[in-house]
Design a protein around this motif. Structure first.
Motif, PDB file in Angstrom:
ATOM      1  N   TYR A   1       1.017  -1.072   0.067  1.00  7.23           N
ATOM      2  CA  TYR A   1       0.130  -0.098   0.117  1.00  7.23           C
ATOM      3  C   TYR A   1       1.039   1.303  -0.044  1.00  7.23           C
ATOM      4  CZ  TYR A   1      -3.272  -3.471   2.135  1.00  7.23           C
ATOM      5  OH  TYR A   1      -4.051  -4.566   2.422  1.00  7.23           O
ATOM      6  N   THR A   2       0.233   2.303  -0.402  1.00 13.15           N
ATOM      7  CA  THR A   2       1.008   3.660  -0.219  1.00 13.15           C
ATOM      8  C   THR A   2       1.064   3.844   1.368  1.00 13.15           C
ATOM      9  OG1 THR A   2      -0.600   5.215  -0.337  1.00 13.15           O
ATOM     10  CG2 THR A   2       0.164   4.512  -2.300  1.00 13.15           C
ATOM     11  N   TYR A   3       2.019   4.653   1.661  1.00 15.08           N
ATOM     12  CA  TYR A   3       2.065   5.191   3.233  1.00 15.08           C
ATOM     13  C   TYR A   3       0.800   5.627   3.620  1.00 15.08           C
ATOM     14  CZ  TYR A   3       7.167   4.366   3.560  1.00 15.08           C
ATOM     15  OH  TYR A   3       8.585   4.171   3.320  1.00 15.08           O
ATOM     16  N   TYR A   4       0.044   6.520   3.037  1.00 20.55           N
ATOM     17  CA  TYR A   4      -1.009   7.246   3.549  1.00 20.55           C
ATOM     18  C   TYR A   4      -2.300   6.083   3.366  1.00 20.55           C
ATOM     19  CZ  TYR A   4      -4.846  10.640   4.095  1.00 20.55           C
ATOM     20  OH  TYR A   4      -5.880  11.169   4.696  1.00 20.55           O
ATOM     21  N   ASP A   5      -2.341   5.226   2.181  1.00 20.40           N
ATOM     22  CA  ASP A   5      -3.421   4.188   2.435  1.00 20.40           C
ATOM     23  C   ASP A   5      -3.454   3.428   3.549  1.00 20.40           C
ATOM     24  OD1 ASP A   5      -4.588   5.536   0.154  1.00 20.40           O
ATOM     25  OD2 ASP A   5      -3.682   4.214  -1.371  1.00 20.40           O
ATOM     26  N   GLN A   6      -2.136   2.864   3.801  1.00 16.01           N
ATOM     27  CA  GLN A   6      -1.954   1.923   5.000  1.00 16.01           C
ATOM     28  C   GLN A   6      -2.191   2.415   6.125  1.00 16.01           C
ATOM     29  OE1 GLN A   6       1.898   0.072   4.916  1.00 16.01           O
ATOM     30  NE2 GLN A   6       1.186  -1.529   6.461  1.00 16.01           N
ATOM     31  N   CYS A   7      -1.841   3.807   6.289  1.00 16.65           N
ATOM     32  CA  CYS A   7      -2.009   4.469   7.614  1.00 16.65           C
ATOM     33  C   CYS A   7      -3.552   4.841   7.925  1.00 16.65           C
ATOM     34  CB  CYS A   7      -1.087   5.761   7.654  1.00 16.65           C
ATOM     35  SG  CYS A   7       0.571   5.329   8.051  1.00 16.65           S
ATOM     36  N   PHE A   8      -4.356   4.906   6.715  1.00 20.99           N
ATOM     37  CA  PHE A   8      -5.713   5.260   6.579  1.00 20.99           C
ATOM     38  C   PHE A   8      -6.448   4.008   6.926  1.00 20.99           C
ATOM     39  CE2 PHE A   8      -9.898   5.746   4.932  1.00 20.99           C
ATOM     40  CZ  PHE A   8     -10.401   6.942   5.260  1.00 20.99           C
ATOM     41  N   LEU A   9      -5.949   2.968   6.467  1.00 14.14           N
ATOM     42  CA  LEU A   9      -6.819   1.645   6.793  1.00 14.14           C
ATOM     43  C   LEU A   9      -6.595   1.386   8.397  1.00 14.14           C
ATOM     44  CD1 LEU A   9      -5.481  -0.243   3.469  1.00 14.14           C
ATOM     45  CD2 LEU A   9      -8.218   0.307   4.168  1.00 14.14           C
ATOM     46  N   ALA A  10      -5.331   1.529   8.729  1.00 10.79           N
ATOM     47  CA  ALA A  10      -5.006   1.203  10.005  1.00 10.79           C
ATOM     48  C   ALA A  10      -5.929   2.189  11.073  1.00 10.79           C
ATOM     49  CB  ALA A  10      -3.677   1.177  10.286  1.00 10.79           C
ATOM     50  N   SER A  11      -6.157   3.357  10.614  1.00  8.23           N
ATOM     51  CA  SER A  11      -6.738   4.333  11.521  1.00  8.23           C
ATOM     52  C   SER A  11      -8.175   4.176  11.449  1.00  8.23           C
ATOM     53  CB  SER A  11      -6.173   5.468  11.203  1.00  8.23           C
ATOM     54  OG  SER A  11      -4.835   5.733  11.491  1.00  8.23           O
ATOM     55  N   LEU A  12      -8.716   3.701  10.340  1.00  8.80           N
ATOM     56  CA  LEU A  12     -10.165   3.892  10.133  1.00  8.80           C
ATOM     57  C   LEU A  12     -10.870   2.907  11.286  1.00  8.80           C
ATOM     58  CD1 LEU A  12     -12.463   4.968   8.709  1.00  8.80           C
ATOM     59  CD2 LEU A  12     -12.338   3.146   6.844  1.00  8.80           C
ATOM     60  N   LYS A  13     -11.717   3.439  11.938  1.00  8.44           N
ATOM     61  CA  LYS A  13     -12.475   2.621  12.914  1.00  8.44           C
ATOM     62  C   LYS A  13     -13.870   3.288  12.989  1.00  8.44           C
ATOM     63  CE  LYS A  13      -8.638   1.354  14.587  1.00  8.44           C
ATOM     64  NZ  LYS A  13      -7.964  -0.199  14.394  1.00  8.44           N
ATOM     65  N   ARG A  14     -14.732   2.126  12.902  1.00  9.13           N
ATOM     66  CA  ARG A  14     -16.292   2.652  12.975  1.00  9.13           C
ATOM     67  C   ARG A  14     -16.677   3.357  14.214  1.00  9.13           C
ATOM     68  NH1 ARG A  14     -21.675  -1.145  11.828  1.00  9.13           N
ATOM     69  NH2 ARG A  14     -22.933   0.439  11.225  1.00  9.13           N
ATOM     70  N   GLY A  15     -17.227   4.530  14.118  1.00  7.03           N
ATOM     71  CA  GLY A  15     -17.936   5.070  15.409  1.00  7.03           C
ATOM     72  C   GLY A  15     -16.647   6.212  15.714  1.00  7.03           C
ATOM     73  N   ALA A  16     -15.469   6.269  15.071  1.00 10.46           N
ATOM     74  CA  ALA A  16     -14.594   7.000  15.824  1.00 10.46           C
ATOM     75  C   ALA A  16     -14.544   8.475  14.976  1.00 10.46           C
ATOM     76  CB  ALA A  16     -12.722   6.604  15.242  1.00 10.46           C
ATOM     77  N   ALA A  17     -14.336   9.578  15.554  1.00 10.95           N
ATOM     78  CA  ALA A  17     -14.280  10.824  15.154  1.00 10.95           C
ATOM     79  C   ALA A  17     -13.384  11.026  14.100  1.00 10.95           C
ATOM     80  CB  ALA A  17     -14.137  11.672  16.267  1.00 10.95           C
ATOM     81  N   TRP A  18     -13.886  11.756  12.961  1.00  7.42           N
ATOM     82  CA  TRP A  18     -13.096  11.912  11.676  1.00  7.42           C
ATOM     83  C   TRP A  18     -12.051  12.803  12.290  1.00  7.42           C
ATOM     84  CZ3 TRP A  18     -12.827   9.176   7.741  1.00  7.42           C
ATOM     85  CH2 TRP A  18     -13.797   8.493   7.030  1.00  7.42           C
ATOM     86  N   THR A  19     -12.029  13.536  13.035  1.00  4.27           N
ATOM     87  CA  THR A  19     -10.856  14.367  13.598  1.00  4.27           C
ATOM     88  C   THR A  19      -9.898  13.712  14.219  1.00  4.27           C
ATOM     89  OG1 THR A  19     -12.030  14.860  15.693  1.00  4.27           O
ATOM     90  CG2 THR A  19     -12.148  16.510  14.092  1.00  4.27           C
ATOM     91  N   ALA A  20     -10.202  12.553  14.898  1.00  4.45           N
ATOM     92  CA  ALA A  20      -9.248  11.406  15.499  1.00  4.45           C
ATOM     93  C   ALA A  20      -8.477  10.782  14.398  1.00  4.45           C
ATOM     94  CB  ALA A  20      -9.804  10.702  16.576  1.00  4.45           C
ATOM     95  N   ILE A  21      -9.490  10.178  13.466  1.00  6.47           N
ATOM     96  CA  ILE A  21      -8.886   9.475  12.479  1.00  6.47           C
ATOM     97  C   ILE A  21      -7.857  10.311  11.515  1.00  6.47           C
ATOM     98  CG2 ILE A  21      -9.463   8.336  10.121  1.00  6.47           C
ATOM     99  CD1 ILE A  21     -12.116   7.630  11.555  1.00  6.47           C
ATOM    100  N   ALA A  22      -8.111  11.206  11.077  1.00 10.06           N
ATOM    101  CA  ALA A  22      -7.169  12.383  10.550  1.00 10.06           C
ATOM    102  C   ALA A  22      -5.817  12.576  11.312  1.00 10.06           C
ATOM    103  CB  ALA A  22      -7.965  13.617  10.050  1.00 10.06           C
TER     104      ALA A  22
END
Length: 251
Positions: free
Chosen positions: A195-216
């Motif tokens: 994966y690209t660095y960003y895509d891999q980090c996005f996949l790892a950080s994406l949690k259902r119910g998490a705030a998008w501010t925290a995910i970013a």
């Protein structure tokens, strides 16, 4: 709408320099400014280039993740540069058609994720069109299909901060996340990368119910750690949070 901007007199190869995006990082509004969570999400996932497998890999993994969140397959459209079905190939015409399918009632959220190479000052690449995805064109399509509804747009690629720099995209009902500043490349699209660095980090950080501010914030921190470890210059992922969706949570 017009099709994606063709790069007159230049090939994409001449414009691409590594994997690549600049814009000053806007501070998210207070979390108190929150929209009601959508009861349903519709998603469009795009791998704009097939020069390396990382873009397809990222889209495939993200599709599986959304399905694990309970989003029906019928509500997730996927376009790829190397798709076998003609209607699944990432072209301007197919992109417009799938963007139109994001339309829905006020209780439906829009999620658009585009991963590709980036051309400095132009946008993310649509390889089959030998073109890019210009911010103004993308803004027009989102306005037609998703205006007034919670929307999350993610543009993953070099110089993709161009999209957070575009006022027509950073509307009150929209969250825009990008992999890099408009003047900086992003990394991880070599032949040996999954994966690209960003895509891999996005996949790892994406949690259902998490705030998008925290995910970013988690994605940006993850990318920075990977870049430091590889001794790459900082890509500085960008984010813009509309006032109506500052407290929005994921799916």
């Amino acid at each position: 709408m017009t099709s994606p901007l063709r790069i007159a007199g230049l090939t994409l190869l001449a414009l691409l320099s590594g994997c690549a995006s600049q814009a000053a990082t806007p501070s998210p509004p207070p979390a108190a400014a929150t929209a009601d969570a959508p009861l349903r999400w519709k998603a469009l996932l795009v791998a704009g280039d097939d020069a390396e497998p990382v873009f397809d890999n990222g889209v495939d993994a993200l599709q599986r993740k959304l399905r694990s969140f309970g989003i029906p397959a019928a509500d997730i459209a996927v376009l790829k540069a190397d798709a076998r079905r003609p209607d699944a190939v990432m072209t301007g015409t197919n992109f417009e058609a799938q963007m139109a399918r994001l339309a829905g009632p006020a209780t439906t959220g829009c999620f658009v994720y585009i991963t590709s190479h980036g051309a400095h000052g132009y946008g993310l690449v649509s390889a089959r069109d030998d073109a890019v995805i210009p911010p103004a064109w993308l803004a027009g399509l989102l306005a037609e299909s998703c205006a007034g509804r919670p929307t999350v747009l993610v543009t993953s690629g070099c110089y993709s901060g161009l999209y957070t720099d575009t006022p027509a995209l950073t509307t009150p009902d929209r969250i825009v996340l990008t992999a890099a500043r408009a003047d900086r490349p992003s990394f991880g699209c070599g032949a040996g990368d999954r994966y690209t660095y960003y895509d891999q980090c996005f996949l790892a950080s994406l949690k259902r119910g998490a705030a998008w501010t925290a995910i970013a914030a988690n994605v940006a921190g993850c990318v920075a750690r990977r870049e430091r470890a590889g001794r790459f210059p900082a890509s500085e992922p960008q984010s813009a949070f509309g006032r109506d969706v500052a407290g929005l949570t994921a799916f």
